[in-house]
Design a protein around this motif. Sequence first.
Motif, PDB file in Angstrom:
ATOM      1  N   SER A 259      78.331  69.080   0.436  1.00 13.59           N
ATOM      2  CA  SER A 259      78.506  68.065  -0.592  1.00 13.59           C
ATOM      3  C   SER A 259      77.202  67.310  -0.830  1.00 13.59           C
ATOM      4  O   SER A 259      76.481  66.983   0.119  1.00 13.59           O
ATOM      5  N   PRO A 260      76.890  66.999  -2.096  1.00 14.15           N
ATOM      6  CA  PRO A 260      75.698  66.178  -2.373  1.00 14.15           C
ATOM      7  C   PRO A 260      75.791  64.773  -1.803  1.00 14.15           C
ATOM      8  O   PRO A 260      74.789  64.058  -1.743  1.00 14.15           O
ATOM      9  N   ASP A 261      76.995  64.360  -1.389  1.00  7.85           N
ATOM     10  CA  ASP A 261      77.158  63.047  -0.763  1.00  7.85           C
ATOM     11  C   ASP A 261      76.542  62.997   0.636  1.00  7.85           C
ATOM     12  O   ASP A 261      76.399  61.900   1.205  1.00  7.85           O
ATOM     13  N   TYR A 262      76.173  64.170   1.169  1.00  8.51           N
ATOM     14  CA  TYR A 262      75.593  64.251   2.512  1.00  8.51           C
ATOM     15  C   TYR A 262      74.251  64.980   2.439  1.00  8.51           C
ATOM     16  O   TYR A 262      74.129  66.140   2.841  1.00  8.51           O
ATOM     17  N   PRO A 263      73.219  64.285   1.930  1.00  7.20           N
ATOM     18  CA  PRO A 263      71.934  64.961   1.698  1.00  7.20           C
ATOM     19  C   PRO A 263      71.275  65.487   2.972  1.00  7.20           C
ATOM     20  O   PRO A 263      70.569  66.493   2.925  1.00  7.20           O
ATOM     21  N   ARG A 264      71.485  64.829   4.125  1.00  6.18           N
ATOM     22  CA  ARG A 264      70.886  65.373   5.348  1.00  6.18           C
ATOM     23  C   ARG A 264      71.504  66.717   5.693  1.00  6.18           C
ATOM     24  O   ARG A 264      70.784  67.667   6.042  1.00  6.18           O
ATOM     25  N   ASP A 265      72.825  66.826   5.603  1.00  2.92           N
ATOM     26  CA  ASP A 265      73.467  68.108   5.870  1.00  2.92           C
ATOM     27  C   ASP A 265      73.000  69.169   4.884  1.00  2.92           C
ATOM     28  O   ASP A 265      72.802  70.334   5.251  1.00  2.92           O
ATOM     29  N   HIS A 266      72.834  68.763   3.617  1.00  2.00           N
ATOM     30  CA  HIS A 266      72.354  69.703   2.595  1.00  2.00           C
ATOM     31  C   HIS A 266      70.943  70.164   2.941  1.00  2.00           C
ATOM     32  O   HIS A 266      70.630  71.369   2.884  1.00  2.00           O
ATOM     33  N   LEU A 267      70.079  69.220   3.323  1.00  2.88           N
ATOM     34  CA  LEU A 267      68.716  69.584   3.698  1.00  2.88           C
ATOM     35  C   LEU A 267      68.708  70.502   4.909  1.00  2.88           C
ATOM     36  O   LEU A 267      67.958  71.496   4.947  1.00  2.88           O
ATOM     37  N   ILE A 297      63.925  65.743   0.557  1.00  2.00           N
ATOM     38  CA  ILE A 297      63.260  64.972   1.606  1.00  2.00           C
ATOM     39  C   ILE A 297      63.259  63.482   1.283  1.00  2.00           C
ATOM     40  O   ILE A 297      63.473  62.626   2.156  1.00  2.00           O
ATOM     41  N   GLY A 298      63.033  63.157   0.008  1.00  2.00           N
ATOM     42  CA  GLY A 298      62.957  61.751  -0.365  1.00  2.00           C
ATOM     43  C   GLY A 298      64.254  60.987  -0.223  1.00  2.00           C
ATOM     44  O   GLY A 298      64.254  59.755  -0.247  1.00  2.00           O
ATOM     45  N   THR A 299      65.364  61.699  -0.076  1.00  2.00           N
ATOM     46  CA  THR A 299      66.667  61.045   0.045  1.00  2.00           C
ATOM     47  C   THR A 299      67.155  61.003   1.488  1.00  2.00           C
ATOM     48  O   THR A 299      68.255  60.517   1.747  1.00  2.00           O
ATOM     49  N   VAL A 300      66.353  61.506   2.428  1.00  2.00           N
ATOM     50  CA  VAL A 300      66.782  61.651   3.818  1.00  2.00           C
ATOM     51  C   VAL A 300      65.789  60.957   4.735  1.00  2.00           C
ATOM     52  O   VAL A 300      64.576  61.054   4.534  1.00  2.00           O
ATOM     53  N   SER A 301      66.299  60.265   5.738  1.00  2.00           N
ATOM     54  CA  SER A 301      65.439  59.544   6.680  1.00  2.00           C
ATOM     55  C   SER A 301      65.377  60.211   8.049  1.00  2.00           C
ATOM     56  O   SER A 301      64.875  59.611   8.992  1.00  2.00           O
TER      57      SER A 301
END
Length: 319
Positions: A259-267, A297-301
Amino acid sequence: MDRRNLLMLTGAAATAPALALLLGPAAEAASAVPSGQLNERLVGSIERAVRDLRDIDDSTGSASDELTWGVGIWQSASRVVAQARGRGPLTERLHTAYIELSEQVGWMCFDARRHPQAQRIYHTGMRLARETGTSLTTRHSTANLVSSAAYQAAWLGNHNDAAALLDIAARTPDLPSAAAAVIAERRVYAAGRRHDPEAVHRFRDEALLHLGSPDTRTPWWATWLTKDSVDAATGRAWLGCDQPSRAVPLLRSRVEATSPDYPRDHLYAVLDLADTVHMCGDGGQARELLDQAERLIGTVSSQRMIHRYEALSSAVASV
């Protein structure tokens, strides 16, 4: 940096707190007397804080501000636990919440690549469980904490420690199906990291069996696990076993399902697939996937994911 901060706990230092859990609660816990120090409002606040931290971490990863907040909550809760006396439902809830908090903040430190700090927090939760963990709920939360410590050990290449910790977690009595599935999913990943394809098959089947046999006792912290999650762990395991062709379909499905709601998992999924197709010799597709990862990358810390992106980008660029 102080050299001591670079040393990793392995062997007996890593597994002793978990091994002690098998011996049951310490004798002094059984002799405790009731206390009225705790109140519903305080314990409920700590319980809610754990879930809030999980929601934050699930979305983007362990940003420095969120991690500072999480460690601060953990330190404050540590003082509450140290001052609490006696037994009873509120005390058991406090201990369970603290163990869950230790797992969550430990995971956030791991994701931020603060590995010694993560281990210290995990071990503090284990020590509390050893001293006071009498309820099943507390024991189940402890099993989750131990399995997360094992995941870190596997990630760092400490394979004996990871296997020992996961064996301990799996021996927890009367595990809910979802909790047993989480532990089996961790065992899939660890088996791949130590190049054990037979164990990858066995633990994947075990995780799917538990997922297919749900009960009514699913802990809140186990609701994240799905078949797609098990597929992702299996794909990563085949990647770890240097069998990328077996990993590709599983990891491609994971990229599509995240899901795009979880950008770290997507990355994470995109980087796994990029690594896999690179191992298969498809440098062009690997570069396309890394371009996609760069946009995420820019959406994940997550320093763990950023470090992996940088390492993989260098490897692909050198070909």
